[in-house]
Design a protein around this motif. Structure first.
Motif, PDB file in Angstrom:
ATOM      1  N   GLY A 101       0.824  -1.213   0.000  1.00  0.00           N
ATOM      2  CA  GLY A 101       0.000   0.000   0.000  1.00  0.00           C
ATOM      3  C   GLY A 101       0.855   1.259   0.000  1.00  0.00           C
ATOM      4  N   LEU A 102       1.929   1.255   0.793  1.00  0.00           N
ATOM      5  CA  LEU A 102       2.812   2.433   0.838  1.00  0.00           C
ATOM      6  C   LEU A 102       3.502   2.616  -0.513  1.00  0.00           C
ATOM      7  CD1 LEU A 102       4.582   2.004   4.316  1.00  0.00           C
ATOM      8  CD2 LEU A 102       2.547   3.355   3.783  1.00  0.00           C
ATOM      9  N   ALA A 103       3.960   1.492  -1.089  1.00  0.00           N
ATOM     10  CA  ALA A 103       4.629   1.588  -2.396  1.00  0.00           C
ATOM     11  C   ALA A 103       3.677   2.179  -3.428  1.00  0.00           C
ATOM     12  CB  ALA A 103       5.110   0.202  -2.831  1.00  0.00           C
ATOM     13  N   ALA A 104       2.437   1.694  -3.420  1.00  0.00           N
ATOM     14  CA  ALA A 104       1.463   2.196  -4.394  1.00  0.00           C
ATOM     15  C   ALA A 104       1.207   3.681  -4.162  1.00  0.00           C
ATOM     16  CB  ALA A 104       0.167   1.398  -4.287  1.00  0.00           C
ATOM     17  N   ALA A 105       1.130   4.061  -2.891  1.00  0.00           N
ATOM     18  CA  ALA A 105       0.809   5.465  -2.584  1.00  0.00           C
ATOM     19  C   ALA A 105       1.913   6.411  -3.045  1.00  0.00           C
ATOM     20  CB  ALA A 105       0.571   5.626  -1.081  1.00  0.00           C
ATOM     21  N   VAL A 106       3.166   6.004  -2.872  1.00  0.00           N
ATOM     22  CA  VAL A 106       4.230   6.967  -3.180  1.00  0.00           C
ATOM     23  C   VAL A 106       4.818   6.799  -4.589  1.00  0.00           C
ATOM     24  CG1 VAL A 106       4.857   7.241  -0.745  1.00  0.00           C
ATOM     25  CG2 VAL A 106       6.143   5.659  -2.153  1.00  0.00           C
ATOM     26  N   LEU A 107       4.534   5.666  -5.231  1.00  0.00           N
ATOM     27  CA  LEU A 107       5.170   5.444  -6.536  1.00  0.00           C
ATOM     28  C   LEU A 107       4.195   5.501  -7.711  1.00  0.00           C
ATOM     29  CD1 LEU A 107       7.509   2.472  -5.484  1.00  0.00           C
ATOM     30  CD2 LEU A 107       8.038   4.925  -5.507  1.00  0.00           C
ATOM     31  N   LEU A 108       2.891   5.493  -7.430  1.00  0.00           N
ATOM     32  CA  LEU A 108       1.908   5.459  -8.516  1.00  0.00           C
ATOM     33  C   LEU A 108       0.988   6.664  -8.474  1.00  0.00           C
ATOM     34  CD1 LEU A 108       0.638   1.754  -8.427  1.00  0.00           C
ATOM     35  CD2 LEU A 108       2.059   2.827 -10.186  1.00  0.00           C
ATOM     36  N   ASP A 109       0.792   7.292  -9.618  1.00  0.00           N
ATOM     37  CA  ASP A 109      -0.272   8.294  -9.712  1.00  0.00           C
ATOM     38  C   ASP A 109      -1.586   7.562  -9.941  1.00  0.00           C
ATOM     39  OD1 ASP A 109       1.147  10.692  -9.427  1.00  0.00           O
ATOM     40  OD2 ASP A 109       1.958  10.453 -11.459  1.00  0.00           O
ATOM     41  N   PRO A 110      -2.719   8.182  -9.539  1.00  0.00           N
ATOM     42  CA  PRO A 110      -4.006   7.541  -9.816  1.00  0.00           C
ATOM     43  C   PRO A 110      -4.133   7.257 -11.314  1.00  0.00           C
ATOM     44  CG  PRO A 110      -4.302   9.408  -8.360  1.00  0.00           C
ATOM     45  CD  PRO A 110      -2.867   9.434  -8.792  1.00  0.00           C
ATOM     46  N   GLY A 111      -4.565   6.066 -11.632  1.00  0.00           N
ATOM     47  CA  GLY A 111      -4.748   5.689 -13.038  1.00  0.00           C
ATOM     48  C   GLY A 111      -3.511   5.078 -13.672  1.00  0.00           C
ATOM     49  N   ALA A 112      -2.358   5.132 -12.978  1.00  0.00           N
ATOM     50  CA  ALA A 112      -1.125   4.571 -13.560  1.00  0.00           C
ATOM     51  C   ALA A 112      -1.236   3.047 -13.644  1.00  0.00           C
ATOM     52  CB  ALA A 112       0.078   4.956 -12.700  1.00  0.00           C
ATOM     53  N   ALA A 113      -0.595   2.495 -14.674  1.00  0.00           N
ATOM     54  CA  ALA A 113      -0.677   1.051 -14.881  1.00  0.00           C
ATOM     55  C   ALA A 113       0.299   0.319 -13.976  1.00  0.00           C
ATOM     56  CB  ALA A 113      -0.382   0.723 -16.342  1.00  0.00           C
ATOM     57  N   ALA A 114      -0.155  -0.803 -13.419  1.00  0.00           N
ATOM     58  CA  ALA A 114       0.714  -1.658 -12.584  1.00  0.00           C
ATOM     59  C   ALA A 114       0.516  -3.104 -13.016  1.00  0.00           C
ATOM     60  CB  ALA A 114       0.352  -1.488 -11.107  1.00  0.00           C
ATOM     61  N   ALA A 163      -5.075   2.437  -4.181  1.00  0.00           N
ATOM     62  CA  ALA A 163      -4.281   3.616  -4.540  1.00  0.00           C
ATOM     63  C   ALA A 163      -4.685   4.146  -5.918  1.00  0.00           C
ATOM     64  CB  ALA A 163      -2.796   3.261  -4.537  1.00  0.00           C
ATOM     65  N   GLY A 164      -5.682   3.538  -6.527  1.00  0.00           N
ATOM     66  CA  GLY A 164      -6.169   4.043  -7.808  1.00  0.00           C
ATOM     67  C   GLY A 164      -5.408   3.531  -9.013  1.00  0.00           C
ATOM     68  N   ALA A 165      -4.622   2.461  -8.838  1.00  0.00           N
ATOM     69  CA  ALA A 165      -3.835   1.947  -9.965  1.00  0.00           C
ATOM     70  C   ALA A 165      -4.735   1.240 -10.976  1.00  0.00           C
ATOM     71  CB  ALA A 165      -2.795   0.948  -9.447  1.00  0.00           C
ATOM     72  N   ALA A 166      -4.283   1.219 -12.238  1.00  0.00           N
ATOM     73  CA  ALA A 166      -4.964   0.425 -13.263  1.00  0.00           C
ATOM     74  C   ALA A 166      -4.228  -0.907 -13.345  1.00  0.00           C
ATOM     75  CB  ALA A 166      -4.930   1.151 -14.600  1.00  0.00           C
ATOM     76  N   LEU A 167      -4.895  -2.000 -12.952  1.00  0.00           N
ATOM     77  CA  LEU A 167      -4.216  -3.295 -12.902  1.00  0.00           C
ATOM     78  C   LEU A 167      -4.049  -3.869 -14.300  1.00  0.00           C
ATOM     79  CD1 LEU A 167      -5.957  -5.030  -9.861  1.00  0.00           C
ATOM     80  CD2 LEU A 167      -4.002  -3.478  -9.906  1.00  0.00           C
ATOM     81  N   VAL A 168      -2.842  -4.363 -14.564  1.00  0.00           N
ATOM     82  CA  VAL A 168      -2.576  -5.034 -15.839  1.00  0.00           C
ATOM     83  C   VAL A 168      -2.223  -6.484 -15.523  1.00  0.00           C
ATOM     84  CG1 VAL A 168      -1.124  -5.070 -17.905  1.00  0.00           C
ATOM     85  CG2 VAL A 168      -1.615  -2.885 -16.756  1.00  0.00           C
ATOM     86  N   PRO A 169      -3.166  -7.420 -15.779  1.00  0.00           N
ATOM     87  CA  PRO A 169      -2.846  -8.818 -15.498  1.00  0.00           C
ATOM     88  C   PRO A 169      -1.793  -9.332 -16.456  1.00  0.00           C
ATOM     89  CG  PRO A 169      -5.015  -8.644 -16.550  1.00  0.00           C
ATOM     90  CD  PRO A 169      -4.513  -7.239 -16.352  1.00  0.00           C
ATOM     91  N   VAL A 170      -0.741  -9.946 -15.917  1.00  0.00           N
ATOM     92  CA  VAL A 170       0.310 -10.510 -16.768  1.00  0.00           C
ATOM     93  C   VAL A 170       0.388 -12.009 -16.442  1.00  0.00           C
ATOM     94  CG1 VAL A 170       2.741 -10.420 -17.417  1.00  0.00           C
ATOM     95  CG2 VAL A 170       1.563  -8.329 -16.707  1.00  0.00           C
ATOM     96  N   PRO A 171       0.228 -12.873 -17.443  1.00  0.00           N
ATOM     97  CA  PRO A 171       0.208 -14.313 -17.179  1.00  0.00           C
ATOM     98  C   PRO A 171       1.523 -14.803 -16.571  1.00  0.00           C
ATOM     99  CG  PRO A 171      -0.237 -13.839 -19.512  1.00  0.00           C
ATOM    100  CD  PRO A 171       0.095 -12.544 -18.868  1.00  0.00           C
ATOM    101  N   VAL A 172       1.428 -15.885 -15.800  1.00  0.00           N
ATOM    102  CA  VAL A 172       2.651 -16.523 -15.298  1.00  0.00           C
ATOM    103  C   VAL A 172       2.727 -17.932 -15.859  1.00  0.00           C
ATOM    104  CG1 VAL A 172       2.960 -15.266 -13.137  1.00  0.00           C
ATOM    105  CG2 VAL A 172       1.431 -17.190 -13.176  1.00  0.00           C
ATOM    106  N   ASP A 173       3.940 -18.402 -16.101  1.00  0.00           N
ATOM    107  CA  ASP A 173       4.136 -19.802 -16.476  1.00  0.00           C
ATOM    108  C   ASP A 173       5.173 -20.373 -15.526  1.00  0.00           C
ATOM    109  OD1 ASP A 173       6.584 -18.891 -17.349  1.00  0.00           O
ATOM    110  OD2 ASP A 173       5.981 -18.738 -19.443  1.00  0.00           O
TER     111      ASP A 173
END
Ligand SMILES: Cc1ncc(COP(=O)(O)O)c(C=O)c1O
Length: 497
Positions: A214-227, A244-254
């Protein structure tokens, strides 16, 4: 709490309807308890800046419907017996366990939520799973350590000593960065055990990894930024990013970990990625060296941050522990560790190792979030580490969990293909893969009704997959109970076929 309603004057819903929905929603969800005294209509109209008549009309309506009752002396109370309609709604909200407290969904809370609030309320299904009823079976709750092997007496003695003899030291505000001796012990441990490169000034004690992300998101992401988030992945990391208002980008794992090339294809410009390199959650693979290189190369190229969730790396049964990603680029990786797995999640103690250039921002965010982590348990933990008990406990748990995993695999062996498990060299849970096409949420419901707990893999996915499974936490299940628990689990799974 009624006075905390946020009205939207521009909404299409009229104000009286917003007030009605908010009060009724709070009653149905149990936040206004049966028998609770309502504030006066005069007080509410002043506090909410609404016409008195608007409030009076809403009260009239709720009285007429039976949600409120008027008692002599003109006070108004929440009805002891709610009307049937409300009870039906409450059951719907609370799912299969009417007794367990449960967060209301966005639909139930009605108006007043921000978009972010609605996303959170309708968010990961784990957040909507009721807590375990005390005394109920712990098998196979993921994330739970072996509390039957927790050194309660030792901990209790250390706690009592600190509680009785600390004097003012631990009872004042304390250091927002955390208890000094604990941070020093961690700096030493992380360098030796995880290859983390930092000095003590970069370590902040948090209330678990949850707060660290949560702290990382608060200080490193602007609202709407992709993560970027791993898919499947840890839902509570997503919840912290969403908050924190991030836009989540699901990335597959293998089986090499997060698919960096696919992440780049989807959102090269993401500002941050949350990853579990040592032991992907929940599939259990270690990130391959070439993926680690690719991830670091992307992050450097894009100027993005990496958040490393190193939640259970202490429990590796085969080979040497894998070094933390942080050691490869301490100025780009935010490293999160926790005592939830090695000791107990009840402590709510974790830590974050912060790149030097952003330590001040993290500290400010920590202070803004909760001023500081409670100091008493931190001091007890520092004593526990200094006395050698922590290292001993980790060693004991490593042996115990390896044995419990073996017991699970042995018990489940005869149930393939309706339940297929593969051994893993690390961790506290395995996936029980279901036959293709079987709905894992329905299977998990059957398991819950059978008195066990297993969470569906699809609940951790943002994108659908035909490969369904149950996440089986074996750490809390004594080896001698395993065969019986697995038999009941399997019976519940196949009862839906
Ligand atoms: C992937 C992952 N990260 C982190 C944690 C620990 O979180 P916290 O320290 O907030 O209890 C868990 C525990 O369940 C987890 O599974």
């Amino acid at each position: 709490m009624v006075t905390a309603i946020a009205f939207d004057p521009h909404a299409r819903t009229p104000l009286h309807r917003q007030l009605y929905d908010a009060i009724r929603g709070a009653i149905v969800a149990g936040r206004l308890r049966p028998g609770a005294r309502m504030p006066s209509t005069r007080y509410l109209s002043e506090q909410l800046d609404l016409a008195r008549n608007t409030v009076l009309n809403v009260f009239e309506q709720l009285l007429a419907e039976g949600y409120l009752v008027a008692r002599p002396g003109s006070a108004t109370f929440v009805a002891d017996e709610l009307p049937d309609r409300a009870l039906r709604a409450a059951r719907r909200v609370q799912g299969h366990d009417i007794k367990a407290p449960h967060p209301p969904s966005a639909t139930e809370t009605g108006v007043g939520l921000s978009r972010r609030g609605r996303e959170l309320a309708d968010g990961p299904i784990w957040a909507r799973v009721p807590p375990r009823v005390p005394g109920a079976e712990v098998a196979f709750r993921p994330g739970l350590p072996a509390l039957d092997a927790f050194p309660f007496e030792r901990w209790g003695r250390l706690l009592a000593r600190r509680w009785n003899r600390s004097g003012a030291d631990l009872y004042d505000h304390g250091d927002p960065r955390g208890y000094g001796p604990l941070r020093e012990a961690l700096a030493e441990y992380l360098a030796a055990a995880r290859g983390v490169r930092c000095d003590v000034g970069q370590i902040l004690i948090t209330t678990g990894t949850q707060q660290a992300i949560g702290l990382a998101a608060a200080v490193l992401l602007d609202p709407g930024a992709a993560a970027w988030v791993e898919d499947p992945g840890y839902p509570f990391a997503r919840a912290a990013l969403t908050a924190a208002g991030a836009a989540l980008v699901p990335v597959p794992v293998d089986d090499e970990g997060i698919d960096v090339a696919e992440g780049i294809r989807r959102r090269r410009d993401a500002r941050l990625a949350v990853v579990t390199p040592a032991h992907q959650f929940p599939l259990g693979h270690a990130m391959s060296p070439r993926r680690r290189d690719a991830l670091l190369a992307w992050a450097r190229d894009a100027g993005a941050w990496l958040v490393e969730d190193d939640y259970d790396s202490e429990f590796r049964y085969v080979g040497r522990p894998l070094a933390a990603l942080q050691g490869e680029d301490p100025e780009r990786v935010v490293y999160c560790g926790t005592f939830s797995k090695v000791l107990t999640p009840a402590l709510r103690l974790g830590y974050v190792v912060v790149p030097r250039r952003v330590v001040g921002a993290f500290l400010a965010a920590k202070v803004g979030a909760d001023l500081r982590t409670p100091p008493l348990e931190q001091a007890v933990l520092a004593d526990f580490i200094a006395g050698g008990h922590f290292a001993r406990h980790v060693r004991r748990m490593r042996v115990l969990y390896a044995r419990r995993q073996d017991a699970l695999l042995a018990a489940a062996g005869r149930f393939a293909p309706s339940l297929t498990l593969r051994p893993r060299p690390a961790g506290m849970q395995l996936i029980g893969w279901l036959p293709e096409g079987m709905d894992d949420r329905a299977a998990a419901d059957r398991v819950t009704r059978a008195g066990l707990q297993a969470f569906p893999l699809s609940g951790l996915r943002l994108e659908p997959s035909r490969a369904g499974g149950l996440i089986l936490g074996y750490a809390p299940v004594p080896a001698e109970r395993m065969a019986d628990c697995v038999r009941r689990l399997h019976a519940a799974v196949v009862s839906g076929e």
